[in-house]
Design an enzyme around this catalytic site. Sequence first.
Site: not given
Length: 271
Positions: A79, A167
């Site tokens: 991340h 996504y």
Amino acid sequence: MAQKTFRPQPSDVFICSYPKTGTTWLKALAFAIVTREKFDESSSPLLTTLPHGCVPYLEKDLKQIEENHNTHFPLVSTHFPYTALPRSIVSSNCKIVYIYRNIKDVIVSYYHYIAKYCKVSVEDAPFEEAFNEFYQGISWCGSYWDHILGYWQASHEDGHKILFLKYEDMKQDTPSSVKRLAEFIGYPFSNEEENTGVIENIIKMCSFENLSNLEVNKNGHHRPDRPDMVENRLFFRKAKDDDWKEYFTDEMIEKIDKLMDQKLSGTGLIL
Ligand code: A3P
């Protein structure tokens, strides 16, 4: 630690993301693609291990990454913003896959995750507060837009090899996204595999419906012996597009849309 000691292998592929953008799903798909000659849908470690246990984090799992290097397993996730990646990665030719998602759904997903992780009921955690903090860029990995822009600039201005996956697009056309992913990371599907349903089987195994209903993901714990232990079920909530509509006021919509226009104009990225 990673900054000082991590040395990537040339074949490493980094799965990079801001939290709550679909990392768990992308890791599952990439893992299934890379290991498909060894395992199928009845023997995959994904059936008994959270995807985060299958694809280690650079910031937390250096020992596992080292062991994986010995077996030539290439997937590593993080991340970290691009600017915080170890220099050894930035100066390598390693491929990066970056997933991003509609910011409004990221905020809602993040809000629920943090509330559950901190064991606070959502009634005691006003959404407005979470929104305002996120809007000011106050969150675990810094601001979402700077995270995206860092990778975007690395790809467009520094020429780093980065595949951007959205996504919502992945959900809309999963087979095309899975094929692009497999090709990019160097594990393309053969015609025979395409014709015998290998792609469909991977998609089914990694689907929200399948993963979220596995015993390990309903009741298991990730890193059970460590202080950063987390319940696996926290990574699976609704996986619904536009869930944000239940939470956002008109004023919040206007503020966040304006901010995104300012921050991402010229990139072609639409959140
Ligand atoms: P929601 O909170 O909107 O349901 P991350 O993996 O980056 O932490 O992101 C978590 C989000 O991805 C959650 O969104 C979660 O439900 C969703 N998710 C988890 N597994 C998924 C899957 N297999 N397919 C699609 N979405 C998934």
